[in-house]
Design an enzyme around this catalytic site. Structure first.
Site, mmCIF file in Angstrom:
data_model
loop_
_atom_site.group_PDB
_atom_site.id
_atom_site.type_symbol
_atom_site.label_atom_id
_atom_site.label_comp_id
_atom_site.label_asym_id
_atom_site.label_seq_id
_atom_site.Cartn_x
_atom_site.Cartn_y
_atom_site.Cartn_z
ATOM 1 N N SER A 1 -5.161 40.009 30.171
ATOM 2 C CA SER A 1 -4.571 38.899 30.927
ATOM 3 C C SER A 1 -5.302 38.752 32.260
ATOM 4 C CB SER A 1 -3.087 39.177 31.165
ATOM 5 O OG SER A 1 -2.530 38.159 31.953
ATOM 6 N N CYS B 1 8.926 41.785 34.822
ATOM 7 C CA CYS B 1 9.446 40.919 33.768
ATOM 8 C C CYS B 1 10.932 41.152 33.551
ATOM 9 C CB CYS B 1 8.689 41.159 32.473
ATOM 10 S SG CYS B 1 6.927 41.146 32.715
ATOM 11 N N HIS C 1 -4.587 37.246 35.113
ATOM 12 C CA HIS C 1 -3.947 37.328 36.444
ATOM 13 C C HIS C 1 -3.683 38.752 36.911
ATOM 14 C CE1 HIS C 1 0.484 38.008 35.555
ATOM 15 N NE2 HIS C 1 0.111 37.606 34.355
ATOM 16 N N GLN D 1 -2.781 45.976 31.385
ATOM 17 C CA GLN D 1 -2.803 46.679 32.682
ATOM 18 C C GLN D 1 -4.062 47.507 32.876
ATOM 19 O OE1 GLN D 1 -0.904 46.265 35.256
ATOM 20 N NE2 GLN D 1 0.775 45.086 34.373
ATOM 21 N N THR E 1 0.935 37.787 26.919
ATOM 22 C CA THR E 1 2.046 37.644 25.972
ATOM 23 C C THR E 1 1.559 37.006 24.675
ATOM 24 O OG1 THR E 1 3.598 37.450 27.810
ATOM 25 C CG2 THR E 1 4.332 36.581 25.684
HETATM 26 N N1 PLP Z 1 1.527 43.410 28.620
HETATM 27 C C1 PLP Z 1 1.650 44.133 29.745
HETATM 28 C C2 PLP Z 1 1.451 45.616 29.685
HETATM 29 C C3 PLP Z 1 1.963 43.512 30.954
HETATM 30 O O1 PLP Z 1 2.103 44.233 32.057
HETATM 31 C C4 PLP Z 1 2.160 42.099 30.963
HETATM 32 C C5 PLP Z 1 2.553 41.402 32.220
HETATM 33 O O2 PLP Z 1 3.397 41.854 32.960
HETATM 34 C C6 PLP Z 1 1.992 41.387 29.766
HETATM 35 C C7 PLP Z 1 1.680 42.079 28.616
HETATM 36 C C8 PLP Z 1 2.149 39.899 29.709
HETATM 37 O O3 PLP Z 1 1.026 39.249 30.229
HETATM 38 P P1 PLP Z 1 1.110 37.704 30.714
HETATM 39 O O4 PLP Z 1 1.830 37.723 32.018
HETATM 40 O O5 PLP Z 1 -0.313 37.285 30.867
HETATM 41 O O6 PLP Z 1 1.810 36.964 29.643
#
Ligand code: PLP
Length: 388
Positions: A198, A324, A200, A178, A71
């Protein structure tokens, strides 16, 4: 025994990742900015992690900025570039199926006087590179197109979009959250100036991520303070998290090609068996270039939430729509964008695999789901049994 098939929401951390991180909570607890031994241990560990993350995507280590996750990476890329370019123009091009970290950021910028073109996608969630070319205006300063979609897995023609961006001299950002660790990535070949990641999502810890920033890209810093991350992101580094991310990147890179094949085969077998066992289901984006771990299935005459809860009661974790946005009863914006009606959107199931998923996991789903779908359909007033 629990079966976890929701890896696009998050992945379990690898044991090796935890082992790599542990000393940096305990004996090697230094602040990487300190000049003494403790600081230097931390700094060396961050440097190694930076190299590992860079290597995973074909970047230089100086082009990696560590931050708090996908994010923040999306926010930094988009806000940072438009802030530095706003005297040249205020138009942004993106797509309708981006993650909220991109969409909501663009919506905020619209309130500040920026104009945003949200490109539509086809029924597979795919964008044509020509659409991007046609949307470019003299005042366009940024193109932000995700690499792979979190709900349906569609992989966009980023390399072609990269050529168009380069021709037009416009900065290109891609949300690669992803895609990272799931398919081979070479940011130079893709032609991106910024690429979000990211930890995780690839068996690393939560709360840590990175943005690739191509050398020479003028990005205005969002978090001001000390001179961390070469003045691009202030704040004492999350050393254990960064070390864990580095180890996860290192492990994802090893044997990636074989893993793509293994995971894709597991997913394809699972889809074929589900289609054979359950009538009136279809796979979204089935024929599009797709992440090997992602399966998004439309189950007619059954409700997605009901399917997820019923599977959960059998200790199988999957999701409907994106993690989300689950909890809200809004149909997924991605399924809406690929032309599904709200009713159809409610019957979607996202099954996402990881490097740690085995055939026992997918077998359990294939054995369990048909009975659940049948039971839920019997309760549906819309379901017409054959012959009635
Ligand atoms: N972008 C995509 C395509 C995602 O799938 C996600 C998480 O679900 C994010 C951004 C956000 O990542 P983070 O959870 O590390 O903030």
């Amino acid at each position: 025994m629990h079966t976890y098939l929701d890896n696009n929401a998050t992945t379990p951390m690898r044991k090796e990742v935890l082992e790599a991180m542990t000393p940096f909570f305990l004996e090697d607890f230094g602040n990487a900015s300190s000049i003494h031994w403790f600081g230097q241990q931390a700094k060396a560990a961050i440097d190694e992690a930076r190299q590992r993350v860079a290597r995973l995507i074909g970047a230089q280590s100086t082009e990696i900025v560590f931050l708090s996750g996908g994010t923040e990476a999306d926010n930094f890329a988009i806000r940072g570039i438009v802030e530095s370019q706003k005297s040249k123009g205020r138009h942004i091009i993106t797509s309708r199926i981006e993650h909220p970290a991109v969409l909501k950021t663009c919506e905020e910028l619209e309130k500040q006087g920026f104009e945003v073109t949200y490109l539509p996608v086809n029924s597979d969630g795919l964008l044509a590179a020509a659409q991007v070319r046609d949307a470019i205006r003299p005042d366009t300063v940024l193109i932000s197109i995700m690499h792979a979609n979190n709900e349906i897995g569609t992989i966009q023609p980023l390399e072609e979009i990269g050529l168009i961006a380069a021709e037009a001299g416009i900065y290109l950002h891609s949300d690669g959250v992803q895609a990272t660790g799931k398919i081979p990535i070479d940011v130079k070949a893709l032609g991106v100036h910024m690429y979000s990641m990211s930890s995780h999502k690839l068996h690393g810890p939560k709360g840590v991520g990175a943005l690739f920033v191509k050398k020479g890209t003028p990005l205005k810093s969002l978090v001001t303070g000390g001179g961390h991350e070469r003045n691009r992101r202030a704040g004492t580094e999350n050393v254990p998290g960064i070390v864990g991310f580095g180890m996860a990147a290192h492990m994802a890179r090893e044997g990636l090609t074989e893993e793509v094949g293994r995971m894709g085969q597991l997913r394809d077998d699972m889809e074929a068996r589900l289609k054979a066992a359950i009538p009136d289901i279809s796979v979204n984006a089935e024929n599009a270039p797709r992440l090997p771990n992602t399966s998004n299935i439309m189950v007619d005459y059954a409700e997605g939430e009901g399917l997820v809860i019923s599977l959960d009661l059998k200790a199988i974790a999957v999701s409907t729509g994106s993690a989300c946005s689950s909890g809200s009863m809004e149909p997924s914006h991605v399924l809406t964008a690929i032309g599904k009606t709200p009713d159809e959107g409610f019957g979607s199931l996202r099954i996402s695999l990881s490097a740690l998923t085995t055939s026992e996991d997918t077998d359990r789903l294939v054995e369990t789901l048909p009975g659940i779908v049948d039971r839920l359909r019997q309760l549906s007033p819309y379901y017409k049994k054959s012959g009635i």
